[in-house]
Design an enzyme around this catalytic site. Structure first.
Site, PDB file in Angstrom:
ATOM      1  N   GLU A   1      -5.986  16.745  -9.297  1.00 53.91           N
ATOM      2  CA  GLU A   1      -6.772  17.161 -10.461  1.00 53.91           C
ATOM      3  C   GLU A   1      -8.266  17.193 -10.119  1.00 53.91           C
ATOM      4  O   GLU A   1      -9.117  16.642 -10.816  1.00 53.91           O
ATOM      5  CB  GLU A   1      -6.520  16.212 -11.641  1.00 53.91           C
ATOM      6  CG  GLU A   1      -6.848  16.840 -12.994  1.00 53.91           C
ATOM      7  CD  GLU A   1      -6.347  16.017 -14.164  1.00 53.91           C
ATOM      8  OE1 GLU A   1      -7.107  15.885 -15.137  1.00 53.91           O
ATOM      9  OE2 GLU A   1      -5.213  15.515 -14.109  1.00 53.91           O
TER      10      GLU A   1
ATOM     11  N   GLU B   1       6.366  18.248 -25.056  1.00 46.21           N
ATOM     12  CA  GLU B   1       5.886  18.655 -23.731  1.00 46.21           C
ATOM     13  C   GLU B   1       6.445  20.022 -23.346  1.00 46.21           C
ATOM     14  O   GLU B   1       5.779  20.799 -22.659  1.00 46.21           O
ATOM     15  CB  GLU B   1       6.264  17.598 -22.687  1.00 46.21           C
ATOM     16  CG  GLU B   1       5.593  16.250 -22.878  1.00 46.21           C
ATOM     17  CD  GLU B   1       4.113  16.255 -22.523  1.00 46.21           C
ATOM     18  OE1 GLU B   1       3.612  17.282 -22.031  1.00 46.21           O
ATOM     19  OE2 GLU B   1       3.457  15.216 -22.723  1.00 46.21           O
TER      20      GLU B   1
ATOM     21  N   LYS C   1       1.638  11.331 -10.879  1.00 43.87           N
ATOM     22  CA  LYS C   1       0.722  10.487 -11.648  1.00 43.87           C
ATOM     23  C   LYS C   1       1.461   9.224 -12.085  1.00 43.87           C
ATOM     24  O   LYS C   1       2.517   9.303 -12.709  1.00 43.87           O
ATOM     25  CB  LYS C   1       0.191  11.226 -12.868  1.00 43.87           C
ATOM     26  CG  LYS C   1      -0.935  12.199 -12.575  1.00 43.87           C
ATOM     27  CD  LYS C   1      -1.517  12.734 -13.871  1.00 43.87           C
ATOM     28  CE  LYS C   1      -2.725  13.619 -13.612  1.00 43.87           C
ATOM     29  NZ  LYS C   1      -3.315  14.134 -14.865  1.00 43.87           N
TER      30      LYS C   1
ATOM     31  N   HIS D   1      -3.731  11.241 -26.916  1.00 40.40           N
ATOM     32  CA  HIS D   1      -3.958   9.922 -26.339  1.00 40.40           C
ATOM     33  C   HIS D   1      -4.796   9.046 -27.268  1.00 40.40           C
ATOM     34  O   HIS D   1      -4.575   7.829 -27.355  1.00 40.40           O
ATOM     35  CB  HIS D   1      -4.643  10.052 -24.985  1.00 40.40           C
ATOM     36  CG  HIS D   1      -3.718  10.456 -23.876  1.00 40.40           C
ATOM     37  ND1 HIS D   1      -4.161  10.790 -22.621  1.00 40.40           N
ATOM     38  CD2 HIS D   1      -2.367  10.572 -23.841  1.00 40.40           C
ATOM     39  CE1 HIS D   1      -3.116  11.097 -21.860  1.00 40.40           C
ATOM     40  NE2 HIS D   1      -2.028  10.978 -22.576  1.00 40.40           N
TER      41      HIS D   1
ATOM     42  N   HIS E   1       4.672   8.996 -27.620  1.00 42.96           N
ATOM     43  CA  HIS E   1       3.757   9.873 -26.891  1.00 42.96           C
ATOM     44  C   HIS E   1       3.961  11.334 -27.273  1.00 42.96           C
ATOM     45  O   HIS E   1       3.000  12.059 -27.551  1.00 42.96           O
ATOM     46  CB  HIS E   1       3.970   9.699 -25.383  1.00 42.96           C
ATOM     47  CG  HIS E   1       3.196  10.669 -24.547  1.00 42.96           C
ATOM     48  ND1 HIS E   1       1.825  10.624 -24.418  1.00 42.96           N
ATOM     49  CD2 HIS E   1       3.601  11.741 -23.807  1.00 42.96           C
ATOM     50  CE1 HIS E   1       1.422  11.605 -23.636  1.00 42.96           C
ATOM     51  NE2 HIS E   1       2.485  12.299 -23.252  1.00 42.96           N
TER      52      HIS E   1
ATOM     53  N   HIS F   1      -3.471  16.635 -25.237  1.00 37.00           N
ATOM     54  CA  HIS F   1      -3.457  15.221 -24.868  1.00 37.00           C
ATOM     55  C   HIS F   1      -4.756  14.489 -25.191  1.00 37.00           C
ATOM     56  O   HIS F   1      -4.739  13.268 -25.366  1.00 37.00           O
ATOM     57  CB  HIS F   1      -3.129  15.073 -23.379  1.00 37.00           C
ATOM     58  CG  HIS F   1      -1.676  15.277 -23.072  1.00 37.00           C
ATOM     59  ND1 HIS F   1      -1.014  16.448 -23.377  1.00 37.00           N
ATOM     60  CD2 HIS F   1      -0.755  14.457 -22.484  1.00 37.00           C
ATOM     61  CE1 HIS F   1       0.250  16.335 -22.976  1.00 37.00           C
ATOM     62  NE2 HIS F   1       0.431  15.146 -22.449  1.00 37.00           N
TER      63      HIS F   1
ATOM     64  N   LYS G   1       5.199  23.109 -13.851  1.00 32.50           N
ATOM     65  CA  LYS G   1       4.421  21.958 -13.408  1.00 32.50           C
ATOM     66  C   LYS G   1       4.351  21.878 -11.889  1.00 32.50           C
ATOM     67  O   LYS G   1       3.312  21.532 -11.322  1.00 32.50           O
ATOM     68  CB  LYS G   1       5.004  20.668 -13.980  1.00 32.50           C
ATOM     69  CG  LYS G   1       4.096  19.474 -13.724  1.00 32.50           C
ATOM     70  CD  LYS G   1       4.360  18.302 -14.612  1.00 32.50           C
ATOM     71  CE  LYS G   1       3.296  17.235 -14.388  1.00 32.50           C
ATOM     72  NZ  LYS G   1       3.534  16.016 -15.203  1.00 32.50           N
TER      73      LYS G   1
ATOM     74  N   ARG H   1      -4.867  21.397 -12.650  1.00 33.23           N
ATOM     75  CA  ARG H   1      -3.957  20.417 -13.222  1.00 33.23           C
ATOM     76  C   ARG H   1      -4.425  19.904 -14.584  1.00 33.23           C
ATOM     77  O   ARG H   1      -3.609  19.456 -15.395  1.00 33.23           O
ATOM     78  CB  ARG H   1      -3.791  19.250 -12.245  1.00 33.23           C
ATOM     79  CG  ARG H   1      -2.708  18.304 -12.626  1.00 33.23           C
ATOM     80  CD  ARG H   1      -2.302  17.416 -11.473  1.00 33.23           C
ATOM     81  NE  ARG H   1      -1.232  16.513 -11.897  1.00 33.23           N
ATOM     82  CZ  ARG H   1      -0.501  15.779 -11.082  1.00 33.23           C
ATOM     83  NH1 ARG H   1      -0.695  15.850  -9.777  1.00 33.23           N
ATOM     84  NH2 ARG H   1       0.442  14.985 -11.546  1.00 33.23           N
TER      85      ARG H   1
ATOM     86  N   ARG I   1       0.814  -1.227   0.000  1.00 32.14           N
ATOM     87  CA  ARG I   1       0.000   0.000   0.000  1.00 32.14           C
ATOM     88  C   ARG I   1       0.847   1.277   0.000  1.00 32.14           C
ATOM     89  O   ARG I   1       0.405   2.324   0.459  1.00 32.14           O
ATOM     90  CB  ARG I   1      -0.969   0.020   1.186  1.00 32.14           C
ATOM     91  CG  ARG I   1      -2.006  -1.099   1.137  1.00 32.14           C
ATOM     92  CD  ARG I   1      -3.076  -0.920   2.188  1.00 32.14           C
ATOM     93  NE  ARG I   1      -4.101  -1.940   2.067  1.00 32.14           N
ATOM     94  CZ  ARG I   1      -4.088  -3.113   2.711  1.00 32.14           C
ATOM     95  NH1 ARG I   1      -3.078  -3.383   3.519  1.00 32.14           N
ATOM     96  NH2 ARG I   1      -5.051  -3.974   2.548  1.00 32.14           N
TER      97      ARG I   1
ATOM     98  N   ASN J   1      -3.050  18.895 -19.702  1.00 28.89           N
ATOM     99  CA  ASN J   1      -3.452  17.963 -20.752  1.00 28.89           C
ATOM    100  C   ASN J   1      -3.656  18.658 -22.098  1.00 28.89           C
ATOM    101  O   ASN J   1      -4.260  18.077 -23.006  1.00 28.89           O
ATOM    102  CB  ASN J   1      -4.736  17.235 -20.337  1.00 28.89           C
ATOM    103  CG  ASN J   1      -4.495  16.285 -19.168  1.00 28.89           C
ATOM    104  OD1 ASN J   1      -3.635  15.426 -19.226  1.00 28.89           O
ATOM    105  ND2 ASN J   1      -5.245  16.469 -18.097  1.00 28.89           N
TER     106      ASN J   1
END
Length: 559
Positions: free
Chosen positions: A425, A374, A332, A443, A457, A439, A415, A432, A310, A436
């Protein structure tokens, strides 16, 4: 017979008005090298042990015999602090145990001195300490056993020095020159903090950080065992430096886990394999998981760290431009599924990000360009950074170290600020989610290509940035110059800028279905980041499907 030998280059000049503190084991050459460097640079040379004996009026052996080591160390701290308080800079050789004392280390840093570890292998030290039986530590003892014990104890603290110089049995003048060059070339890493409600962590940016990894990690975690997750392409290039850095910092490497390169490794199968390998390394909650590689390795290793027991402490060592400017910061983590990218994962913040910019020199050109997408995204979000990108992108893609470092630094600064304000987010708009930009389109394109390397990517994001600018212009949100300006910059740095330039035909219907399944979608409605101009971006869930379809078809997609 005479030889024509090339003349030596001029001896490096004194780089700055800072005192230099030499640290290391007995026999490392602190006094002999320090005296030579001081003579070359016209600086005073002082030896802490000699100064202590002069102040006490008795030899160090007698101080130890009469009063013990604790008394000696207290006096040593006072003497070093006094010497560094002198108005002129000095070169100071310290005793082998001085730097091991945390109070002394702090005093040296507070004095603004530059610390240098003269690092020697055991075999070299053994030859040099022969005949030093007068030193307290070697009296009636086996020198090898003493040195091995002291190296185990002291190397982790020595590793915190600003500079590490490996010393051999070469001519002392050669070592002195190498030391002068290392001091002249030294640039401290840039440091910034990601300040979160539940804690904070540091981002360090600069060359040579993998060799400092152990010292930096040891200051931030309790455990002294680690596993490294890397890929089969990155491992041979950068694992040796990381191994040495971890060993210097006293961190035991419990396992090295290599995954195949490429986006396909962000899968349930590789996730299971990585988790099993971590557990096989006798994992407890102090075991540190280190990600060494690009965004794929960082996402996969981070998700494994979030899941095992965990949550295990996690460190990012990004080696690609894309990972250094984006994916390594923010916590993330996740893997891909057949339904889309990053749909299974967790928020799990690293304890530390070490962006060693020297690793960027080993990147294939395509990977370097992919990372720039990016950077361009961050430029559009921030504003002034976009103007800088247009002016310096070509130089960065040619490997300009200063331009690449600036790109990483400013991207991380942007960032870090966004993540600090919206870690999970959760903001209804903006926050946040702005990260994207490009993206939603990107994606979908990646998912259609199947994560096999056909489309990287960053390449997908580049096309997505052009599409985001285009749909913003069609909606009257930005001037008509912006789509062309964005795409021209992307083309200039060698990135694909339009769907039509990609090596396959895409279906608008399939892309839209992917965008509706994207994790940023809300109740099946596509959500985009749009722009009014550089520095003026916002989230929007009201873009009509018909408008997206028309754009995609106009850009070369089939219905």
């Amino acid at each position: 017979m005479s030889r024509n030998l090339a003349p030596l280059s001029p001896f490096p000049e004194t780089p700055s008005a800072r005192s230099i503190v030499l640290v290391g084991m007995p026999g490392a050459g602190k006094s002999s090298i320090g005296k030579r460097l001081a003579a070359r640079w016209g600086m005073p040379f002082l030896d802490a042990d000699s100064e202590i004996e002069q102040a006490a009026g008795i030899p160090i052996t007698e101080i130890f015999a009469r009063y013990g080591e604790a008394h000696f160390r207290e006096g040593e701290r006072r003497v070093i602090a006094r010497l560094l308080a002198r108005p002129e800079p000095i070169i100071l050789a310290t005793g082998g145990g001085a730097w091991h004392d945390p109070v002394t280390r702090a005093a040296v840093r507070e004095a603004g001195a530059l610390s240098v570890w003269l690092k020697c292998r055991l075999s070299v030290l053994l030859r040099r300490v022969a005949g030093r039986e007068h030193r307290p530590m070697f009296q009636n003892a086996d020198p090898r056993a003493v040195l091995e014990r002291l190296m185990t104890q002291r190397h982790p603290s020595y590793a915190e020095a600003d500079i590490t110089l490996l010393c051999t049995d070469e001519n002392p003048e050669v070592t002195t020159r190498r030391l002068a060059e290392a001091i002249g070339a030294h640039r401290p890493p840039a440091r910034m903090q990601v300040a979160l409600a539940r804690g904070a962590y540091d981002i360090l940016i600069g060359p040579g950080l993998l060799r400092r990894a152990g010292a930096e990690i040891a200051q931030r975690v309790e455990g002294r065992r680690a596993v490294v997750v890397s890929d089969a392409a990155v491992g041979p290039l950068h694992l040796p430096a990381l191994r040495e850095g971890l060993a210097d910092g006293g961190i035991q490497l419990a396992a090295e886990i290599l995954v195949p390169p490429g986006e396909a490794s962000k899968s349930f199968a590789e996730f299971e394999r990585v988790v099993d390998a971590i557990l096989s390394a006798r994992a407890d909650r102090r075991l540190v998981v280190i990600a060494l590689g690009g965004g794929v390795v960082g996402d996969l290793a981070g998700f494994a760290a979030a899941s095992v027991l965990r949550g295990l402490p996690f460190v990012q060592c990004p080696t690609t431009l894309l990972a250094q400017v984006d994916s390594s910061v923010g916590g993330k983590t996740g893997i891909n599924t057949s339904h889309g990218k990053n749909l299974v994962g967790a928020f799990h913040q690293p304890r530390l990000v070490l962006a060693d910019t020297a690793t960027l020199t080993t990147l294939p050109p395509r990977e370097l360009r992919a990372g720039w997408a990016e950077v361009a995204k961050h430029g559009l979000l921030q504003g002034p950074l976009w103007d800088w990108c247009e002016a310096n992108g070509a130089a960065a893609m040619q490997g300009d170290a200063a331009a690449l470092t600036h790109a990483v630094l400013e991207s991380c600064r942007l960032k870090a600020g966004v993540v600090a304000e919206d870690e999970f987010e959760s903001k209804a708009e903006g926050g946040r989610a702005l990260l994207n930009l490009g993206h939603t389109f990107g994606h979908a394109l990646e998912a259609e290509c199947g994560y096999g390397g056909e489309l990287l990517h960053g390449e997908a994001v580049a096309v997505g940035l052009g599409l985001a600018a285009e749909i913003s212009a069609r909606m009257g949100l930005c001037s008509q110059e912006w789509p062309g300006r964005v795409r021209e910059h992307l083309r200039e740095v060698g990135l694909p800028a339009r769907i039509a330039t990609l090596p396959r035909v895409f279906s608008a219907t399939r892309l839209i279905a992917r965008m509706k399944a994207d994790k940023k979608a809300r109740e099946g409605a596509m959500r985009f980041v749009l722009l009014r101009g550089a520095g003026e971006c916002f989230t929007d869930s009201s873009v009509q499907e018909d408008a997206v379809r028309r754009l995609l078809v106009d850009e070369g997609c089939s219905e």
